[in-house]
Design an enzyme around this catalytic site. Structure first.
Site, PDB file in Angstrom:
ATOM      1  N   GLY A  29      69.091  60.073 -35.546  1.00 42.25           N
ATOM      2  CA  GLY A  29      68.464  60.156 -34.230  1.00 42.25           C
ATOM      3  C   GLY A  29      69.441  60.716 -33.214  1.00 42.25           C
ATOM      4  O   GLY A  29      70.608  60.983 -33.527  1.00 42.25           O
ATOM      5  N   SER A  30      68.971  60.859 -31.979  1.00 43.56           N
ATOM      6  CA  SER A  30      69.805  61.507 -30.962  1.00 43.56           C
ATOM      7  C   SER A  30      71.004  60.649 -30.567  1.00 43.56           C
ATOM      8  O   SER A  30      72.087  61.175 -30.282  1.00 43.56           O
ATOM      9  CB  SER A  30      68.960  61.846 -29.732  1.00 43.56           C
ATOM     10  OG  SER A  30      68.404  60.678 -29.174  1.00 43.56           O
ATOM     11  N   ASP A  83      73.670  52.580 -35.836  1.00 42.96           N
ATOM     12  CA  ASP A  83      72.389  53.290 -35.797  1.00 42.96           C
ATOM     13  C   ASP A  83      71.709  53.068 -34.449  1.00 42.96           C
ATOM     14  O   ASP A  83      71.993  52.086 -33.744  1.00 42.96           O
ATOM     15  CB  ASP A  83      71.485  52.779 -36.934  1.00 42.96           C
ATOM     16  CG  ASP A  83      70.420  53.787 -37.339  1.00 42.96           C
ATOM     17  OD1 ASP A  83      70.236  54.789 -36.619  1.00 42.96           O
ATOM     18  OD2 ASP A  83      69.771  53.567 -38.378  1.00 42.96           O
ATOM     19  N   ASP A  86      64.442  52.351 -31.512  1.00 46.60           N
ATOM     20  CA  ASP A  86      63.370  52.722 -30.582  1.00 46.60           C
ATOM     21  C   ASP A  86      63.054  51.588 -29.620  1.00 46.60           C
ATOM     22  O   ASP A  86      62.680  51.830 -28.478  1.00 46.60           O
ATOM     23  CB  ASP A  86      62.124  53.138 -31.372  1.00 46.60           C
ATOM     24  CG  ASP A  86      62.398  54.371 -32.203  1.00 46.60           C
ATOM     25  OD1 ASP A  86      62.743  55.413 -31.612  1.00 46.60           O
ATOM     26  OD2 ASP A  86      62.338  54.290 -33.438  1.00 46.60           O
ATOM     27  N   LYS A  96      62.269  50.609 -35.441  1.00 48.47           N
ATOM     28  CA  LYS A  96      62.939  51.857 -35.745  1.00 48.47           C
ATOM     29  C   LYS A  96      61.976  52.781 -36.500  1.00 48.47           C
ATOM     30  O   LYS A  96      60.935  52.351 -36.949  1.00 48.47           O
ATOM     31  CB  LYS A  96      64.183  51.588 -36.603  1.00 48.47           C
ATOM     32  CG  LYS A  96      65.328  51.014 -35.779  1.00 48.47           C
ATOM     33  CD  LYS A  96      66.612  50.802 -36.593  1.00 48.47           C
ATOM     34  CE  LYS A  96      67.083  51.987 -37.355  1.00 48.47           C
ATOM     35  NZ  LYS A  96      67.320  53.200 -36.521  1.00 48.47           N
ATOM     36  N   GLY A  97      62.385  54.032 -36.599  1.00 48.91           N
ATOM     37  CA  GLY A  97      61.591  54.975 -37.381  1.00 48.91           C
ATOM     38  C   GLY A  97      60.988  56.096 -36.556  1.00 48.91           C
ATOM     39  O   GLY A  97      60.249  56.927 -37.090  1.00 48.91           O
ATOM     40  N   GLY A  99      62.411  58.591 -35.663  1.00 48.17           N
ATOM     41  CA  GLY A  99      62.873  59.838 -36.276  1.00 48.17           C
ATOM     42  C   GLY A  99      62.449  59.955 -37.732  1.00 48.17           C
ATOM     43  O   GLY A  99      62.825  60.901 -38.424  1.00 48.17           O
ATOM     44  N   GLU A 105      67.385  54.091 -43.527  1.00 53.91           N
ATOM     45  CA  GLU A 105      68.168  53.308 -42.551  1.00 53.91           C
ATOM     46  C   GLU A 105      68.159  51.824 -42.917  1.00 53.91           C
ATOM     47  O   GLU A 105      69.176  51.138 -42.829  1.00 53.91           O
ATOM     48  CB  GLU A 105      67.593  53.498 -41.142  1.00 53.91           C
ATOM     49  CG  GLU A 105      67.836  54.884 -40.580  1.00 53.91           C
ATOM     50  CD  GLU A 105      67.093  55.152 -39.275  1.00 53.91           C
ATOM     51  OE1 GLU A 105      67.531  56.030 -38.531  1.00 53.91           O
ATOM     52  OE2 GLU A 105      66.069  54.501 -39.006  1.00 53.91           O
TER      53      GLU A 105
HETATM   54  C1  5RP Z   1      65.202  57.151 -36.720  1.00 53.72           C
HETATM   55  C2  5RP Z   1      65.436  55.987 -35.847  1.00 53.72           C
HETATM   56  C3  5RP Z   1      66.220  56.217 -34.607  1.00 53.72           C
HETATM   57  O1  5RP Z   1      67.337  55.400 -34.622  1.00 53.72           O
HETATM   58  C4  5RP Z   1      65.365  55.886 -33.430  1.00 53.72           C
HETATM   59  O2  5RP Z   1      64.185  56.690 -33.502  1.00 53.72           O
HETATM   60  C5  5RP Z   1      66.081  56.158 -32.106  1.00 53.72           C
HETATM   61  O3  5RP Z   1      66.258  57.514 -31.943  1.00 53.72           O
HETATM   62  P1  5RP Z   1      66.956  58.109 -30.641  1.00 53.72           P
HETATM   63  O4  5RP Z   1      68.368  57.668 -30.658  1.00 53.72           O
HETATM   64  O5  5RP Z   1      66.786  59.602 -30.808  1.00 53.72           O
HETATM   65  O6  5RP Z   1      66.182  57.589 -29.452  1.00 53.72           O
HETATM   66  O7  5RP Z   1      65.033  54.889 -36.112  1.00 53.72           O
HETATM   67  O8  5RP Z   1      64.378  56.816 -37.793  1.00 53.72           O
END
Ligand code: 5RP
Length: 224
Positions: A29-30, A83, A86, A96-97, A99, A105
């Site tokens: 993720g970002s 990690d 969301d 989470k998820g 992304g 994960e």
């Molecule tokens: C990916 C995830 C990410 O950790 C989650 O979506 C957060 O992403 P971001 O840091 O881009 O807000 O669970 O599967």
């Protein structure tokens, strides 16, 4: 502070947990991507670690930065996994998820001595569920699972990307389930885990050991 600055501040605080000789799980993720950049910079400065990425995208980024990437067949334990998330609530339960990487994960986090979650301030919520809960399912079962997800009280949709079904790194589909407030995440997690065709849901309960939240006043730490 922008949301990006908050993510970076949390990522910086998290990489302090990484020491020489560790096996490190790298999230997706970002926010995790900022952390991977910081780990790469430390590796360039001589940090000696190996990393288990949680997605193909993270693996590619890590390799590009000169981080030694290994598979689960090459390590017996993961010392720390960092990690993003969301959503996170006051009991450090996560959704989470977003992304689409929550299956790998969750596997990597489950094998880790410590899971550190990093996020910007807005991810801290009172009640989980405003974010649609991602549920990874095998393609064969997807259409049959939609009415079942609906019966659980959600408004489910199969995730799309570029006008097509989104496929995870494992070749599965994701059903994004709009539940609204999830009053009993533990119970929902059990229900989803016992449904045939569901591979993994995005509720992470009893996974996070430390949560680092970037705020306008610095990084707030929970747990640990
Ligand atoms: C990916 C995830 C990410 O950790 C989650 O979506 C957060 O992403 P971001 O840091 O881009 O807000 O669970 O599967």
């Amino acid at each position: 502070m922008t949301e990006d600055d908050q993510k970076l501040a949390a990522a910086k605080a998290a990489v302090d947990y990484i020491k020489d000789g560790m096996v490190v799980g790298l999230g997706t993720g970002s926010t995790a991507s900022k952390m991977v950049d910081l780990v790469g910079a430390r590796v360039k400065d001589g940090l000696d670690i190996v990393a288990v990425p949680t997605s193909e995208a993270t693996a590619e980024q890590a390799k590009g930065l000169g981080i030694k990437v290994v598979g689960l067949d090459e390590v017996s334990v993961i010392d720390v996994t960092i990690d993003g998330t969301d959503e996170v609530d006051s009991e450090m339960r996560l959704i989470k998820g977003g992304g689409g990487a929550h299956l790998r994960e969750k596997i990597v986090a489950s094998l880790s001595d410590q899971m550190i979650v990093i996020a910007e301030n807005k991810k801290m919520v009172e009640t989980l569920g405003a974010f649609k809960l991602p549920v990874e399912v095998i393609p064969f079962a997807a259409s049959a699972l939609l009415p079942k997800m609906e019966a659980l009280g959600s408004d489910p949709v199969i995730r799309q990307k570029d006008g097509k079904d989104f496929h995870t790194d494992e070749g599965n589909l994701i059903i994004d389930c709009a539940f609204g407030a999830i009053d009993d995440p533990e119970n929902l997690a059990i229900t989803l885990s016992t449904m045939a065709g569901v591979v993994e849901h995005g509720l992470f309960i009893d996974f996070a050991d430390v949560v680092l939240i970037g705020t306008d006043d610095g990084v707030e730490k929970f747990g640990g």
